[in-house]
Every structure is written in structure tokens, then in C-alpha cells.
Design an enzyme around this catalytic site. Structure first.
Site, PDB file in Angstrom:
ATOM      1  N   GLU A 128     108.383  15.669  27.177  1.00 37.44           N
ATOM      2  CA  GLU A 128     109.238  14.596  27.628  1.00 37.44           C
ATOM      3  C   GLU A 128     110.392  14.738  26.675  1.00 37.44           C
ATOM      4  O   GLU A 128     110.197  14.863  25.537  1.00 37.44           O
ATOM      5  CB  GLU A 128     108.753  13.260  27.901  1.00 37.44           C
ATOM      6  CG  GLU A 128     107.337  13.528  28.722  1.00 37.44           C
ATOM      7  CD  GLU A 128     106.874  12.149  29.443  1.00 37.44           C
ATOM      8  OE1 GLU A 128     107.282  11.045  28.730  1.00 37.44           O
ATOM      9  OE2 GLU A 128     105.979  12.007  30.394  1.00 37.44           O
ATOM     10  N   ALA A 131     108.734  13.009  23.893  1.00 42.07           N
ATOM     11  CA  ALA A 131     107.429  13.427  23.451  1.00 42.07           C
ATOM     12  C   ALA A 131     107.071  14.739  23.763  1.00 42.07           C
ATOM     13  O   ALA A 131     107.070  15.182  24.657  1.00 42.07           O
ATOM     14  CB  ALA A 131     106.259  12.521  24.194  1.00 42.07           C
ATOM     15  N   PRO A 243      93.768  26.716  24.181  1.00 34.25           N
ATOM     16  CA  PRO A 243      93.301  28.186  23.720  1.00 34.25           C
ATOM     17  C   PRO A 243      93.802  29.301  24.160  1.00 34.25           C
ATOM     18  O   PRO A 243      94.362  30.083  23.446  1.00 34.25           O
ATOM     19  CB  PRO A 243      92.024  28.014  23.269  1.00 34.25           C
ATOM     20  CG  PRO A 243      91.673  26.564  23.252  1.00 34.25           C
ATOM     21  CD  PRO A 243      92.654  25.896  24.288  1.00 34.25           C
ATOM     22  N   GLU A 245      96.313  29.702  26.259  1.00 33.99           N
ATOM     23  CA  GLU A 245      97.764  29.920  26.085  1.00 33.99           C
ATOM     24  C   GLU A 245      98.170  30.212  24.748  1.00 33.99           C
ATOM     25  O   GLU A 245      99.166  31.156  24.364  1.00 33.99           O
ATOM     26  CB  GLU A 245      98.437  28.427  26.383  1.00 33.99           C
ATOM     27  CG  GLU A 245      99.672  28.174  25.946  1.00 33.99           C
ATOM     28  CD  GLU A 245     100.701  27.004  26.526  1.00 33.99           C
ATOM     29  OE1 GLU A 245      99.771  26.071  26.877  1.00 33.99           O
ATOM     30  OE2 GLU A 245     101.667  26.789  26.177  1.00 33.99           O
ATOM     31  N   ARG A 246      97.614  29.933  23.598  1.00 30.60           N
ATOM     32  CA  ARG A 246      97.942  30.127  22.439  1.00 30.60           C
ATOM     33  C   ARG A 246      97.531  31.342  22.046  1.00 30.60           C
ATOM     34  O   ARG A 246      98.428  32.259  21.166  1.00 30.60           O
ATOM     35  CB  ARG A 246      97.361  29.079  21.288  1.00 30.60           C
ATOM     36  CG  ARG A 246      97.858  27.719  21.588  1.00 30.60           C
ATOM     37  CD  ARG A 246      97.249  26.539  20.813  1.00 30.60           C
ATOM     38  NE  ARG A 246      98.326  25.232  21.097  1.00 30.60           N
ATOM     39  CZ  ARG A 246      97.989  24.070  20.905  1.00 30.60           C
ATOM     40  NH1 ARG A 246      96.456  23.912  20.358  1.00 30.60           N
ATOM     41  NH2 ARG A 246      98.626  22.874  21.301  1.00 30.60           N
ATOM     42  N   GLN A 282     114.095  52.904  -1.780  1.00 29.74           N
ATOM     43  CA  GLN A 282     112.423  52.382  -1.969  1.00 29.74           C
ATOM     44  C   GLN A 282     112.482  51.027  -1.567  1.00 29.74           C
ATOM     45  O   GLN A 282     111.482  50.558  -1.071  1.00 29.74           O
ATOM     46  CB  GLN A 282     112.383  52.614  -3.550  1.00 29.74           C
ATOM     47  CG  GLN A 282     110.955  52.343  -3.753  1.00 29.74           C
ATOM     48  CD  GLN A 282     110.607  51.980  -5.249  1.00 29.74           C
ATOM     49  OE1 GLN A 282     111.347  51.506  -6.040  1.00 29.74           O
ATOM     50  NE2 GLN A 282     109.605  52.496  -5.744  1.00 29.74           N
ATOM     51  N   GLY A 366     104.238  25.645  22.878  1.00 33.50           N
ATOM     52  CA  GLY A 366     102.594  25.983  23.026  1.00 33.50           C
ATOM     53  C   GLY A 366     102.055  25.156  21.775  1.00 33.50           C
ATOM     54  O   GLY A 366     100.504  25.565  21.410  1.00 33.50           O
ATOM     55  N   THR A 368     103.699  23.556  17.656  1.00 32.51           N
ATOM     56  CA  THR A 368     104.412  24.283  16.601  1.00 32.51           C
ATOM     57  C   THR A 368     103.420  24.672  15.519  1.00 32.51           C
ATOM     58  O   THR A 368     102.243  24.440  15.407  1.00 32.51           O
ATOM     59  CB  THR A 368     105.501  23.153  15.961  1.00 32.51           C
ATOM     60  OG1 THR A 368     104.670  22.143  15.394  1.00 32.51           O
ATOM     61  CG2 THR A 368     106.266  22.560  17.091  1.00 32.51           C
TER      62      THR A 368
HETATM   63  C1  LIG Z   1     111.780  27.650  25.750  1.00 31.32           C
HETATM   64  C2  LIG Z   1     111.049  26.591  25.877  1.00 31.32           C
HETATM   65  C3  LIG Z   1     110.097  26.362  26.759  1.00 31.32           C
HETATM   66  C4  LIG Z   1     109.042  25.301  26.820  1.00 31.32           C
HETATM   67  N1  LIG Z   1     108.214  25.537  27.850  1.00 31.32           N
HETATM   68  C5  LIG Z   1     107.336  24.285  28.279  1.00 31.32           C
HETATM   69  C6  LIG Z   1     106.680  24.142  29.409  1.00 31.32           C
HETATM   70  O1  LIG Z   1     106.458  25.012  30.272  1.00 31.32           O
HETATM   71  N2  LIG Z   1     105.987  23.004  29.391  1.00 31.32           N
HETATM   72  C7  LIG Z   1     105.914  22.003  28.609  1.00 31.32           C
HETATM   73  O2  LIG Z   1     105.271  20.901  28.627  1.00 31.32           O
HETATM   74  N3  LIG Z   1     106.838  21.900  27.409  1.00 31.32           N
HETATM   75  C8  LIG Z   1     107.526  23.332  27.056  1.00 31.32           C
HETATM   76  N4  LIG Z   1     108.369  23.444  26.033  1.00 31.32           N
HETATM   77  C9  LIG Z   1     108.209  22.182  24.971  1.00 31.32           C
HETATM   78  C10 LIG Z   1     107.608  22.571  23.631  1.00 31.32           C
HETATM   79  O3  LIG Z   1     106.391  22.656  23.710  1.00 31.32           O
HETATM   80  C11 LIG Z   1     107.849  21.481  22.611  1.00 31.32           C
HETATM   81  O4  LIG Z   1     109.311  21.891  22.583  1.00 31.32           O
HETATM   82  C12 LIG Z   1     107.125  21.604  21.439  1.00 31.32           C
HETATM   83  O5  LIG Z   1     105.631  21.522  21.687  1.00 31.32           O
HETATM   84  C13 LIG Z   1     107.460  20.890  20.335  1.00 31.32           C
HETATM   85  O6  LIG Z   1     107.887  19.672  20.560  1.00 31.32           O
HETATM   86  P1  LIG Z   1     109.416  18.806  20.236  1.00 31.32           P
HETATM   87  O7  LIG Z   1     110.430  19.787  20.874  1.00 31.32           O
HETATM   88  O8  LIG Z   1     109.308  17.507  21.003  1.00 31.32           O
HETATM   89  O9  LIG Z   1     109.440  18.783  18.608  1.00 31.32           O
HETATM   90  P2  LIG Z   1     108.791  17.571  17.949  1.00 31.32           P
HETATM   91  O10 LIG Z   1     107.468  17.180  18.378  1.00 31.32           O
HETATM   92  O11 LIG Z   1     109.774  16.353  17.798  1.00 31.32           O
HETATM   93  O12 LIG Z   1     108.723  18.281  16.502  1.00 31.32           O
HETATM   94  C14 LIG Z   1     109.799  18.451  15.633  1.00 31.32           C
HETATM   95  C15 LIG Z   1     109.625  19.040  14.415  1.00 31.32           C
HETATM   96  O13 LIG Z   1     108.451  18.044  13.749  1.00 31.32           O
HETATM   97  C16 LIG Z   1     107.424  18.566  13.347  1.00 31.32           C
HETATM   98  N5  LIG Z   1     106.293  17.810  13.422  1.00 31.32           N
HETATM   99  C17 LIG Z   1     105.908  16.978  14.592  1.00 31.32           C
HETATM  100  N6  LIG Z   1     104.733  16.357  14.474  1.00 31.32           N
HETATM  101  C18 LIG Z   1     104.220  17.050  13.266  1.00 31.32           C
HETATM  102  C19 LIG Z   1     103.195  16.529  12.495  1.00 31.32           C
HETATM  103  N7  LIG Z   1     101.950  15.869  12.650  1.00 31.32           N
HETATM  104  N8  LIG Z   1     103.287  17.154  11.056  1.00 31.32           N
HETATM  105  C20 LIG Z   1     104.001  17.849  10.800  1.00 31.32           C
HETATM  106  N9  LIG Z   1     105.104  18.246  11.187  1.00 31.32           N
HETATM  107  C21 LIG Z   1     105.186  17.759  12.439  1.00 31.32           C
HETATM  108  C22 LIG Z   1     107.189  19.792  14.536  1.00 31.32           C
HETATM  109  O14 LIG Z   1     106.378  20.933  14.115  1.00 31.32           O
HETATM  110  C23 LIG Z   1     108.703  20.440  14.608  1.00 31.32           C
HETATM  111  O15 LIG Z   1     109.058  21.095  13.460  1.00 31.32           O
HETATM  112  C24 LIG Z   1     109.188  24.367  25.933  1.00 31.32           C
HETATM  113  C25 LIG Z   1     110.135  24.428  24.922  1.00 31.32           C
HETATM  114  C26 LIG Z   1     110.972  25.360  24.948  1.00 31.32           C
HETATM  115  C27 LIG Z   1     112.032  25.380  24.000  1.00 31.32           C
END
Ligand SMILES: Cc1cc2nc3c(=O)[nH]c(=O)nc-3n(C[C@H](O)[C@H](O)[C@H](O)COP(=O)(O)OP(=O)(O)OC[C@H]3O[C@@H](n4cnc5c(N)ncnc54)[C@H](O)[C@@H]3O)c2cc1C
Length: 382
Positions: A128, A131, A243, A245-246, A282, A366, A368
Site C-alpha cells: 500500500e 506499507a 519462499p 516467490e523469493r 589484466q 518480494g 528487500t
Molecule cells: C516493479 C514493482 C513491482 C512490484 N510488484 C508488487 C506486487 O505485485 N504486489 C505487491 O504487493 N507489491 C509489489 N511491489 C512492492 C514491493 O514489494 C515493495 O516496494 C517492497 O516490498 C518494499 O516496500 P516499500 O516500497 O514500501 O519500501 P519501504 O518498506 O518503505 O522500505 C524503504 C527502505 O527501507 C528499508 N527498510 C524497511 N524496513 C527496514 C528494516 N526493518 N531494517 C532495515 N531496513 C529497512 C528497505 O529495505 C528499503 O531499503 C512491487 C514493487 C515494484 C517497484
């Protein structure tokens, strides 16, 4: 290093996928990238070619396989093809398993034939605007009203958000803040339900042919029969499915990086500077040797994980290790390949330039890299 995990039937599917991509996808890449989405028909064609639904039960038109190596060869070929490939891994490896593991008999009968044939395109909506990594912050609500749920909320970054017919939506079914992880459920929202609207098709730095979109839900009446799994167990269901998916993202990342590396190897042999091929300096020889070694190591780890899936032993931690390490390696390899191409590496007419932006998302979606390391660290009692 020779890979031994795949057998002849997997290689047959690989050949089918490669031929399919050349025939049904390559001629349309420009159009799909300009439109910001692939044509829906390509899913049906992929279904006809046997590239979808091989992991669905035979009684619903699937291939009846539980062997994830089939998923892996398709994922590898899509990734070798490049960022404009249709989202078949999203369908096969990410969303279909929710239906496979959670759907009841009536739901299987209703949905699986379309999923297997490619007539039904799938998406999963967790993220969202407020989130992503922290899914506990999900605000989309599903309030029970008789034999329906009333869904309200907004999702973003949803892959296949525009093309999808069925969206597995993660909703908060329990408003009580003390419910914690038991507050969430999975509801299947269907294409034409009233109040379900597609928002913007998002403008991304790469993956231009993928329709990543916003989804909006306003008082959408979703029949209770569309609840997937158990109410209140949505989070556990997600944890079970993540898992695969990852692992799939790790597999794709290394296959894409391998393809770029191979092209780069040819390039550095052909391109000359100071009277010699640039690959024979090299420094560059060492960089290429390191990449070749690291890709071999990554593939061996992937293959070990694929065997672990076969043996029912792949843990969430293994999949997290695979995901962060393979995607970070792919990022590094592709960046080094851009450097080795010089200015040409910055030109979109070169595959390496497109791969640089297409692959950048892999360490983010999937889960970060940081979240993967957090999971691994917690498992060590930290
Ligand atoms: C092209 C694309 C396709 C996608 N497809 C889907 C989909 O099909 N379905 C779906 O539901 N989502 C999808 N997503 C969303 C994606 O899974 C999220 O963008 C991702 O999980 C990160 O969430 P966020 O963007 O809110 O970043 P945030 O959660 O705001 O994170 C921002 C930064 O903070 C860091 N961070 C957050 N928490 C911590 C912590 N506890 N410790 C250290 N660092 C932290 C993160 O690693 C990141 O570097 C997609 C995103 C993109 C860009």
C-alpha cells in the site's frame, strides 16, 4: 561449472519457452513497452504452449507437476529474454501457489481452469502507499456484512495490476489493534466487481512492458466464498508462499545476469583499445574472471535450493539467503558489464543498458535485501 539439477524433461520445457519467446514475444517488444503492458492474448498463447499451469492439478487442465524445476526453467528463459517478457513467473511462481495451497474444492473448480489455460491473469496485492516492508501497517479493510465482505482501501506497485482478472488482496479483517498478525485475510477480488478500480499505470525506470499499477477499492462487495484460506490467517498464508516467490526472483536474477555476462564476454573480445581487445587488459580479465566464478557459485546455490524444494526441505531462511545474495550479485555483475561496454553500455539499444534498469528492482520487490537479512539474523537468535 556444469549444472546437474535439470533433467531432459526440464530442458524440453526450456526449449519450448525459448522458442515461444522468440516467436510470440520478440516481435511485440516495442509495442508492449510503448503501451506499458503486454497484450493479454500472450497469456493464453503461453497456456497453449504449456508454459502456464504445469503446477496445477490435471483435473483442472493443469500439468499436475509438483516439481519446481519446471518453474525454474521457465523463469530462467523469461529472464534471459529480458525485461519485456510477459509476467508468467508472477502467475506460476508467485500467485498460482496461493490457489494451489489454499483454495477449497469449489474455488479450484471455479478458478483453476482459467489460471492453467492463461485465460485468467493473476495478481497479488499486499503493498500500500504507506506499507511495503512492514505489512503489519496494511490499512485496506474487509468488513463482514452477511455473506459478503466490504473492501475499502488502496494498493500500489501491483504487478499485472491492469491486466489481472483475479487479485489476491491482503485485507485487515480484524480492526482490533491487539489482533497483531491475526488481523489479516486474503480475499480474491474479481475484475468487474463494482467499486474495484485500476488507478495509474506507474511509470518505472525499467520493466517498461510490465503493467505495475495502483488499485483502488471502494465499498467492493466481495462474496465470502472468495475468502482464500482462513480468516485471520492471511499473514501465515503469505509466509508459506513467499519462499517460492523469493527463490524464483533469485533464479531469474542470475539467469538474466548470466545472459548479460555472456554478451559482455563477446563484446570485450571484439572491442579494441590501445591496440588490443579490452577484455585482455589484466584489470578487465580479473573482473570477468570474478564474475564468471561468482555466477557459477550462485547457480550451484540455486540448484541446491531447487533440490531442497524437491525434497520438501527449503526453509524460508534458505529462500531469503538465496534472494538477497543472488539479486545483489546480479546487480553488481550487470553494473560491471555496463562499465565494460563503455559509452555503449549507456545506450538503450544495447541489452546491457536495459538490463541495468530492468534488474534494479530485484533487490527491492518480494522483500528487500535488508528485510531478507533481518529474517536471517532473527533466525540466528539476533
Ligand atoms: C516493479 C514493482 C513491482 C512490484 N510488484 C508488487 C506486487 O505485485 N504486489 C505487491 O504487493 N507489491 C509489489 N511491489 C512492492 C514491493 O514489494 C515493495 O516496494 C517492497 O516490498 C518494499 O516496500 P516499500 O516500497 O514500501 O519500501 P519501504 O518498506 O518503505 O522500505 C524503504 C527502505 O527501507 C528499508 N527498510 C524497511 N524496513 C527496514 C528494516 N526493518 N531494517 C532495515 N531496513 C529497512 C528497505 O529495505 C528499503 O531499503 C512491487 C514493487 C515494484 C517497484
Amino acid at each position: 561449472m556444469k549444472r546437474t539439477v535439470f533433467e531432459s524433461e526440464h530442458e524440453q520445457l526450456r526449449a519450448t519457452a525459448r522458442e515461444f519467446l522468440a516467436r510470440e514475444c520478440a516481435p511485440h517488444v516495442e509495442k508492449w513497452e510503448a503501451n506499458g503492458q503486454v497484450d493479454r492474448e500472450v497469456y493464453k498463447k503461453a497456456g497453449d504452449a504449456g508454459l502456464l499451469g504445469f503446477n496445477m492439478p490435471e483435473e483442472y487442465g493443469g500439468g499436475g507437476s509438483t516439481d519446481f524445476r519446471f518453474n525454474a526453467v521457465v523463469a530462467e528463459e523469461l529472464s534471459r529474454f529480458g525485461g519485456a517478457a510477459p509476467g508468467l513467473t508472477l502467475q506460476n511462481d508467485v500467485v498460482a501457489p496461493y490457489f494451489l495451497h489454499l483454495a477449497n474444492d469449489e474455488q479450484k473448480k471455479r478458478w483453476m481452469p482459467g489460471i492453467a489455460s492463461g485465460e485468467t491473469i493473476l495478481a497479488v496485492a499486499m503493498t500500500e502507499p504507506g506499507a511495503g516492508s512492514d505489512l503489519a501497517g496494511i490499512k485496506t479493510t474487509a468488513k463482514r456484512d452477511g455473506d459478503h465482505y466490504i473492501v475499502n482501501g488502496n494498493k500500489t506497485f501491483i504487478s499485472a495490476g491492469i491486466n489481472s482478472d483475479l487479485v489476491v488482496v491482503v485485507c485487515r479483517t480484524n480492526p482490533d489493534p491487539s489482533a497483531g498478525h491475526k488481523a489479516f485475510s486474503l480475499l480474491v477480488v474479481e475484475r468487474d466487481m463494482e467499486g474495484f478500480e485500476r488507478g495509474r499505470k506507474l511509470d518505472k525506470m525499467g520493466l517498461k512492458a510490465a503493467d505495475t499499477a495502483e488499485l483502488h477499492f471502494t465499498d467492493v462487495r466481495v462474496p465470502a466464498e472468495n475468502l482464500l484460506g482462513e480468516e485471520g490467517k492471511g499473514f501465515y498464508h503469505l509466509m508459506q508462499n513467499l519462499p517460492s516467490e523469493r527463490l524464483s526472483i533469485g533464479v531469474s536474477a542470475i539467469a538474466g545476469a548470466r545472459a548479460v555476462f555472456e554478451e559482455t564476454l563477446q563484446y570485450v573480445k571484439d572491442r579494441k583499445a590501445f591496440g588490443q581487445p579490452i577484455g585482455s587488459f589484466q584489470h578487465n580479465r580479473f573482473v570477468l574472471a570474478e564474475m564468471s566464478t561468482e555466477l557459477d557459485i550462485a547457480e550451484q546455490y540455486i540448484d541446491r535450493c531447487l533440490r531442497a524444494v524437491l525434497d520438501g526441505e527449503l526453509t524460508a531462511v534458505d529462500a531469503s539467503k538465496n534472494k538477497w545474495w543472488c539479486t545483489e550479485l546480479a546487480k553488481k555483475v550487470i553494473d560491471q558489464c555496463v562499465q565494460l561496454h563503455g559509452g555503449y553500455g549507456y545506450m538503450n539499444e544495447y541489452r546491457v543498458a536495459r538490463a541495468y534498469t530492468d534488474s534494479r528492482i530485484q533487490t527491492i520487490f518480494g522483500g528487500t535485501t535488508e528485510i531478507m537479512k533481518d529474517l536471517i539474523g532473527r533466525d540466528m537468535g539476533l
